[in-house]
Design a protein around this motif. Structure first.
Motif, PDB file in Angstrom:
ATOM      1  N   VAL A  26      -9.250  21.941 -14.233  1.00  0.00           N
ATOM      2  CA  VAL A  26     -10.467  21.651 -13.483  1.00  0.00           C
ATOM      3  C   VAL A  26     -11.583  21.166 -14.408  1.00  0.00           C
ATOM      4  N   ILE A  27     -11.661  21.727 -15.619  1.00  0.00           N
ATOM      5  CA  ILE A  27     -12.667  21.276 -16.591  1.00  0.00           C
ATOM      6  C   ILE A  27     -12.349  19.856 -17.062  1.00  0.00           C
ATOM      7  N   SER A  28     -11.049  19.607 -17.333  1.00  0.00           N
ATOM      8  CA  SER A  28     -10.633  18.259 -17.746  1.00  0.00           C
ATOM      9  C   SER A  28     -10.962  17.242 -16.665  1.00  0.00           C
ATOM     10  N   ASP A  29     -10.712  17.624 -15.404  1.00  0.00           N
ATOM     11  CA  ASP A  29     -10.981  16.706 -14.299  1.00  0.00           C
ATOM     12  C   ASP A  29     -12.466  16.363 -14.200  1.00  0.00           C
ATOM     13  N   ILE A  30     -13.284  17.401 -14.200  1.00  0.00           N
ATOM     14  CA  ILE A  30     -14.706  17.159 -13.963  1.00  0.00           C
ATOM     15  C   ILE A  30     -15.368  16.410 -15.125  1.00  0.00           C
ATOM     16  N   LEU A  31     -14.910  16.663 -16.371  1.00  0.00           N
ATOM     17  CA  LEU A  31     -15.516  15.996 -17.527  1.00  0.00           C
ATOM     18  C   LEU A  31     -14.967  14.591 -17.743  1.00  0.00           C
ATOM     19  N   ILE A  32     -13.649  14.439 -17.570  1.00  0.00           N
ATOM     20  CA  ILE A  32     -13.024  13.155 -17.906  1.00  0.00           C
ATOM     21  C   ILE A  32     -12.883  12.266 -16.674  1.00  0.00           C
ATOM     22  N   ASN A  33     -12.292  12.796 -15.592  1.00  0.00           N
ATOM     23  CA  ASN A  33     -12.157  11.995 -14.373  1.00  0.00           C
ATOM     24  C   ASN A  33     -13.466  11.896 -13.603  1.00  0.00           C
ATOM     25  N   GLY A  34     -14.414  12.768 -13.950  1.00  0.00           N
ATOM     26  CA  GLY A  34     -15.727  12.705 -13.326  1.00  0.00           C
ATOM     27  C   GLY A  34     -16.737  11.987 -14.195  1.00  0.00           C
TER      28      GLY A  34
END
Length: 707
Positions: free
Chosen positions: A364-372
């Motif tokens: 979830v952290i990877s998603d929000i920082l990188i994909n977000g």
């Protein structure tokens, strides 16, 4: 010594000297005389050189050397007179009079020497440590104009030299002139003799002022300023002198006596100022006549190019075609580099995501920082950078060649009829690159009322960030097929929409001047500089460093937090629907009144930090994705049509893209410039109401025809 700048330009010369240089010189002159180019050549520092009035609005300092002597040189804003009528002229005047320089080096344009001599004579009334550089000698010779500069030096009793700054010819002599003027004792220079009435009034005041003023402050200059009613300058002069000479008994009595004398002669303060201006003009004309060896013969006051670019019937068609050409080059020249940058940045995104998961970062952290956050930032850069890297150099070329001042000249009449300032045309042009930059540029407008009008209406012209939305809608719904003819038609349609923004800007300016900001338009003087061949490489580098990187940096800073918000809204569910879907459903009924839908309106709201992400947000919302997505033109067209889009939807989207609330950075800039939440809120409301009104009207009209 490095380049330093002052945001206000009001620091004294000694502030950044450090005692390293033996002499300090102020580089003064009217706009468009090549002053900043000379500064660059003398100091070897990079400094923006413009070719229109009011371009230099801050000060720069650098060190020049001549025969082992260091000269600290200050490049100050261009000014036509010491009678400051704007912020930049006030900055220039204060540096000249109160900066503590050893020498004032005045740069003149050889093509129009007589006009520039007025400033020389005004400065000479204050200080004898003055030197004159007659620049653009080559341009004057091409026009058949030659001067006896030795005779000019004898008349002015000050060092004079000629030069061609672009090639560096004569700059060594200019360095020597600066040293000579700085090292000499204060001495008498050419003194303007005014008419008998002015001279008698000045004589009455001069004797008591000689007693009240400290050494180094000329009594004649001060008397002229007192009788001209220049209260702000006199207050600055008292502060500089550290003595309240205006309240001195003898001075006050003499001032009243001089005013009584002028009253007996029926000479008002304005009449006195007019007599001063006439005296300066007559002296400049007389001097120029004496030193001119060869005059231009049988030359039209307007060149053939000016007869076309500022002609009654040709000016606006030429402007429209020029605008269309710039947009065509920008739109279609940016496609290939944009694809390359996009591929590179998104490949880095995949790499970062894989590494983050590999080292154990929660998904979830990877998603929000990188994909977000990262993905939105990458999108903004890939979409925004190529058009800016093309548009800004072309815009700067128009500026340096001399075309932009002529565009302002053409638009001046329209703004004057709206009770606004003609300089608003210049700030409006800045807004095409970045509305925040256009708002800052409004500082060149002297009248607070007219400055506010310019600030409140600047966002009515689309900045570079709105181009992708406009381009996408025009190419998909109004120009069918591909090829040269279609690309030309797209650019022409784009230019017509830009003309619409100009008309709305004039209309809103008129309404503001009749309601919230009533008043009469102030005088606007713009100098049409000679056409000059720009240095292409310098233009590219300068526009990229000064403008492109600045705007891009602003967009990146705004895009990162926007990415976090967008990812959260697209991925966090409440009651079975994402936050984004819930907001879209809530906005649908309202948006449909204006020919839009909830997705379109939500995309613009989420695009507040950066307009470049509006279309990707639309795609994400329509496909119910979790991250910003990109589609081929045919795929995007199919997606939009399948979600109810038609000609009416596309037109209303274009209108709302042209007229809607400014981006977050522009709003923050407006708050900083006005210092008022009221005007900031109004700058948000005005363009938004314009956009919604136009969408409502367009939707209704097209609905009548069944579209």
């Amino acid at each position: 010594m490095g380049l330093t700048k002052s945001s206000t330009g009001r620091s004294l010369l000694s502030a950044s000297d450090g005692g390293a240089s033996k002499y300090k010189a102020v580089l003064a002159g009217s706009p468009n005389v090549g002053k900043s180019t000379i500064f660059n050549a003398l100091t070897g520092l990079r400094q923006h050189t413009g070719n229109w009035t009011g371009k230099t609005v801050s000060t720069a300092v650098g060190t020049a050397q001549f025969q082992g002597e260091d000269i600290l040189i200050y490049d100050i804003p261009g000014t036509y007179s010491l009678l400051a009528r704007s912020e930049e002229e006030s900055v220039a005047r204060d540096f000249i009079l109160f900066g503590g320089a050893d020498c004032v080096a005045v740069v003149c344009d050889a093509v129009c020497l007589e006009r520039n001599l007025g400033l020389v004579l005004q400065i000479a009334e204050y200080t004898g440590n003055i030197t004159v550089c007659v620049n653009l000698i080559d341009q004057a010779e091409k026009r058949g104009i030659k001067y006896d500069l030795e005779k000019l030096s004898d008349i002015l009793k000050a060092p004079v030299c000629g030069c061609t700054a672009k090639s560096g010819k004569g700059l060594d002599v200019f360095r020597k002139c600066i040293i000579d003027a700085a090292a000499s004792e204060r001495s008498a220079v050419y003194e303007v003799r005014y008419d008998d009435i002015v001279e008698e009034a000045v004589k009455i005041l001069t004797e008591p002022l000689l007693k009240a003023l400290p050494d180094g402050v000329p009594a004649r200059f001060t008397a002229l300023r007192m009788l001209s009613g220049e209260e702000e300058l006199l207050q600055r002069l008292e502060k500089h002198c550290k003595t309240e000479f205006l309240s001195d008994g003898e001075v006050a009595a003499a001032f009243e006596k001089a005013k009584e004398y002028l009253g007996e002669k029926n000479v008002s303060t304005q009449d006195f100022c007019d007599r001063i201006a006439s005296g300066l003009s007559a002296s400049a004309e007389k001097i120029c006549g004496e030193v001119t060896l060869q005059k231009v013969k049988n030359r039209s006051p307007r060149s053939a190019a000016d007869r076309i670019l500022t002609g009654k019937y040709t000016a606006f068609p030429i402007m429209l075609l020029m605008l269309a050409l710039i947009f065509w080059i920008t739109i279609y020249g940016a496609n290939y580099p944009s694809a390359i940058i996009s591929g590179a940045l998104f490949s880095v995104q995949d790499f970062l995501y894989e590494k983050a998961i590999l080292i154990g970062v929660p998904e979830v952290i990877s998603d929000i920082l990188i994909n977000g956050a990262y993905r939105v930032m990458a999108w903004v850069v890939s979409v925004m950078l190529p058009p800016m890297a093309i548009f800004f150099p072309m815009f700067t070329l128009l500026e340096d060649i001399g075309v932009l001042p002529r565009i302002a000249y053409n638009l001046d009449r329209g703004f004057a009829k709206c009770n606004a300032c003609g300089k608003q045309a210049l700030t409006m042009c800045m807004g095409f690159g970045c509305n925040a930059a256009g708002v800052v540029g409004c500082r060149i407008i002297d009248s607070p009322r007219e400055r506010l009008i310019a600030i409140l209406t600047n966002s009515l012209v689309p900045c570079n960030g709105r181009f992708p939305i406009l381009i996408t809608m025009i190419s998909m719904f109004f120009v069918f097929g591909s090829g040269a003819a279609q690309s030309v038609l797209s650019a022409l349609l784009f230019a017509l929409f830009i003309v619409l923004t100009l008309l709305v800007t004039l209309l809103v300016s008129y309404l503001l001047s009749r309601t919230l900001l009533k008043g009469e338009p102030s005088a606007f003087t713009i100098e049409l500089p000679p056409y000059r061949c720009p240095k292409i490489l310098s233009v590219i580098v300068r526009s990229f460093l000064d403008r492109t990187l600045f705007v891009l940096g602003r967009a990146v800073v705004a895009a990162l937090p926007a990415g976090l918000i967008i990812w959260t809204m697209a991925n966090v569910k409440i009651g079975g629907s994402t936050i984004l879907q819930t907001c879209v459903g809530f906005l649908n009924p309202f948006a449909s009144l204006f020919g839009l839908d909830g997705v379109i309106l939500m995309a613009f709201i989420l695009g507040l930090p950066a307009n470049e992400i509006v279309v990707p947000v639309m795609i994400m919302a329509y496909i119910a994705g979790g991250t910003l997505s990109e589609l081929e033109p045919t795929q995007l067209f199919s997606l939009l049509v399948s979600n109810g889009w038609n000609i009416k939807t596309a037109l209303c989207t274009i209108l709302f893209a042209l007229f809607h609330f400014p981006c977050a950075t522009t709003l923050m800039t407006i708050k900083k410039e006005t210092g008022s939440l009221k005007w900031t809120a109004l700058s948000f409301v005005i363009p938004t109401l314009c956009g919604l009104s136009m969408c409502f009207a367009a939707s209704g009209v097209l609905g009548i025809f069944g579209l």
